[in-house]
Scaffold this motif. Sequence first.
Motif: not given
Length: 260
Positions: A94-102, A214-217, A230-241
Motif C-alpha cells: 500500500i502506497g501513498g503520500d506522507p501523512g495521507i493516513g496509511k 512511499h510514493v515519488t513526486k 513480487i506482491v499479490d496486491t497493490v493499493l494506492y492511498f489517495e486524497g487531500d491531507t
Amino acid sequence: MAKAKSVYSCTECGATSTKWQGQCPGCGQWNTLVETVAEAAAGSANRYAALAGGGQMQDLSAIRPREEPRQPTGIDEFDRVLGGGLVAGGVVLIGGDPGIGKSTLLLQALDAMSARLPVLYVTGEESGAQVALRARRLGLSGARVRVLAEIHLERILAMLDAEKPALAVIDSIQTLYSEQLTSAPGSVAQVRECAAQLTRVAKSRGIGIVLVGHVTKEGALAGPRVLEHIVDTVLYFEGDTHSSFRLVRAIKNRFGAVNE
C-alpha cells in the motif's frame, strides 16, 4: 554470518557486472546498475534431470479452484478493495503520500483484528511511543497489538518466526535493510531484496504481510517497479491531507478485482 556475494544488475536489460559502472555493458544505458545478491551456481547439470520427475503436472480442466478464506479487517470499505479481506500468506503493498493516513488505517485494522488473531506491527520510521500516542489519539486499546521498532530485516524475520502472527504490517519497506547487502536502506537493491525475503516468509509460513511504501513526486511507488510484481496486491492511498475523505484504489489484486 558471512555476507553473500553481490553483483550489479541493469534495471533495463538485466545484464550483470561484478563491479559498479556508470554505463551498462549490455545495453549502454547510464546509471542503471544496482546492487543485488548473487545467485548460487547450480551444482551440476544432472540436478535438472533429477528434479524433473518431482513436478506435479496436470490438465487445467482437472484442477479444482478453491475460494481463498478471507480475514476481514473490520473496515468494510478496506475489505471491499481487498476483495473481501486479507488472505493468509498474501502480501499487500500500500502506497501513498506522507501523512495521507496509511499508518492510521493499518493501525485501526490491526486493532480490530487483534481480538481474534495474533498481529504484529513493525515500525521502522517511528518509535513504539509514537505508535502508542497515535493509538490513544484514535481511541484504540491496542491491548493485543504487538509492536516491534526495528529496521534490521534478519531480526524481523526471526521475530516473525518466533511470534507467528497471522498478520504483520511493515511500516515501511523503504526503511529496512538486509545485512546481505552493503547498500543503504531505501536503495533499489535493499527494497527489492527485503520485499522478496518477506514474501518468501509469508508464503512459507502462511502469514499475511502488508508492506507500506512511499510514493515519488510523480505519484508512483518509490523503489524498483519489480516490487509490484513480487506482491499479490497493490493499493494506492489517495486524497487531500486537508480533506476528511480518502480513496484506496486497487491497482493489482491476485485474489480479487481491481475495479474497486
